[in-house]
Design a protein around this motif. Structure first.
Motif, short mmCIF file in Angstrom:
data_model
loop_
_atom_site.label_atom_id
_atom_site.label_comp_id
_atom_site.label_asym_id
_atom_site.label_seq_id
_atom_site.Cartn_x
_atom_site.Cartn_y
_atom_site.Cartn_z
N GLY A 99 0.82 -1.21 0.00
CA GLY A 99 0.00 0.00 0.00
C GLY A 99 0.86 1.26 0.00
N HIS A 100 0.72 2.08 1.07
CA HIS A 100 1.58 3.24 1.24
C HIS A 100 1.88 3.39 2.73
CE1 HIS A 100 -2.32 5.18 2.19
NE2 HIS A 100 -1.62 6.15 2.75
N VAL A 101 2.66 4.39 3.09
CA VAL A 101 3.04 4.57 4.49
C VAL A 101 1.81 4.97 5.31
CG1 VAL A 101 4.45 5.88 6.11
CG2 VAL A 101 5.37 5.26 3.88
N VAL A 102 1.39 4.07 6.19
CA VAL A 102 0.22 4.31 7.04
C VAL A 102 0.66 4.18 8.50
CG1 VAL A 102 -2.08 3.50 7.69
CG2 VAL A 102 -1.37 3.43 5.30
N GLN A 103 0.41 5.21 9.28
CA GLN A 103 0.82 5.20 10.68
C GLN A 103 -0.25 4.64 11.62
OE1 GLN A 103 1.94 9.50 10.87
NE2 GLN A 103 3.91 8.69 11.54
N GLY A 104 -1.49 4.70 11.17
CA GLY A 104 -2.57 4.32 12.08
C GLY A 104 -2.94 5.46 13.01
N HIS A 105 -2.54 6.67 12.66
CA HIS A 105 -2.87 7.86 13.44
C HIS A 105 -3.93 8.65 12.67
CE1 HIS A 105 1.54 7.62 15.04
NE2 HIS A 105 0.78 6.66 15.50
N VAL A 106 -5.17 8.42 13.00
CA VAL A 106 -6.28 9.02 12.25
C VAL A 106 -6.27 10.53 12.40
CG1 VAL A 106 -8.80 9.20 12.17
CG2 VAL A 106 -7.71 6.96 12.32
N ASP A 107 -6.43 11.22 11.27
CA ASP A 107 -6.43 12.68 11.26
C ASP A 107 -7.82 13.28 11.48
OD1 ASP A 107 -3.59 13.35 10.59
OD2 ASP A 107 -4.06 12.11 8.86
N GLY A 108 -8.85 12.52 11.13
CA GLY A 108 -10.19 13.03 11.27
C GLY A 108 -11.20 12.05 10.70
N VAL A 109 -12.46 12.46 10.75
CA VAL A 109 -13.56 11.62 10.27
C VAL A 109 -14.19 12.27 9.05
CG1 VAL A 109 -15.81 10.63 10.84
CG2 VAL A 109 -14.00 10.69 12.57
N GLY A 110 -14.37 11.47 8.00
CA GLY A 110 -15.06 11.94 6.81
C GLY A 110 -16.46 11.36 6.74
#
Length: 204
Positions: A99-110
């Motif tokens: 995939g791509h670099v994913v931290q698991g640190h959610v920035d917000g809700v869409g």
């Protein structure tokens, strides 16, 4: 670190909120695959949120503590018993990077605004905070409910993605309906680039 490639759909067993206005919560999820080699302290992404394994009851489930900040930033607090969630273990050294670099640190809700079925895929439009939209670029990457996706178009307060048959089948995105709230993590490279440019006086 994660890659946004979901390994299995798990099931929420329980979400027990703490006491008080700024309370945490305890989340128990059933996921036979991700718990097959899990140890206490391991990281597992639950619909895009990196959580730490606090208990392993031994029945194919794991328990994690969800901090107040996570409850504010994500939609995890809305989960109910029986809900499906996307699960991914942290990337092992030497593992495939799909995939791509994913931290698991959610920035917000869409919020899902529209869904248009195609012959074998679905086009989905998701609204987001304009403050996050500046980090989203056409043909760039974004994480929705823990799934690495390519952005098809972007505006000041929304973006589009196309869901391939595999994504529809093996993740919770296959059942998303307009109005659904989804966890979003923008590309961390965009955030760091902005920060570096601001520090050098190039960006404001």
């Amino acid at each position: 670190m994660f890659t946004g490639i979901v390994e299995e759909m798990g099931t929420v067993v329980a979400l027990v909120p703490g006491v008080g206005d700024e309370a945490d919560a305890r989340l128990q999820v059933r996921g036979p695959l991700v718990t097959s080699d899990a140890r206490l302290g391991d990281s597992i992404a639950v619909s895009g949120v990196c959580l730490t394994v606090a208990e392993l009851p031994g029945d194919g489930t794991f328990v994690a503590d969800v901090m107040p900040e996570t409850l504010r930033r994500s939609a995890l607090g809305e989960l109910r018993e029986g809900d499906a969630v996307n699960l991914e273990r942290a990337l092992a050294v030497g593992g495939r990077y799909g995939g791509h670099v994913v931290q698991g640190h959610v920035d917000g809700v869409g919020v899902v605004r529209a869904r248009r079925p195609g012959p074998r895929w679905d086009d989905v439009e998701i609204g987001l905070d304009p403050a996050l939209a500046r980090y989203v670029a056409e043909k760039g990457s974004i994480t929705v409910q823990g799934v690495s996706l390519t952005v098809t178009h972007v505006s000041d307060d929304a973006f589009g993605v196309s869901l391939i048959p595999t994504t529809l089948e093996v993740t919770t995105l296959g059942s998303l309906a307009p109005g659904a709230r989804v966890n979003l993590e923008v590309d961390v490279l965009a955030k760091y680039t902005e920060r570096l440019l601001a520090a050098s006086g190039v960006a404001r």
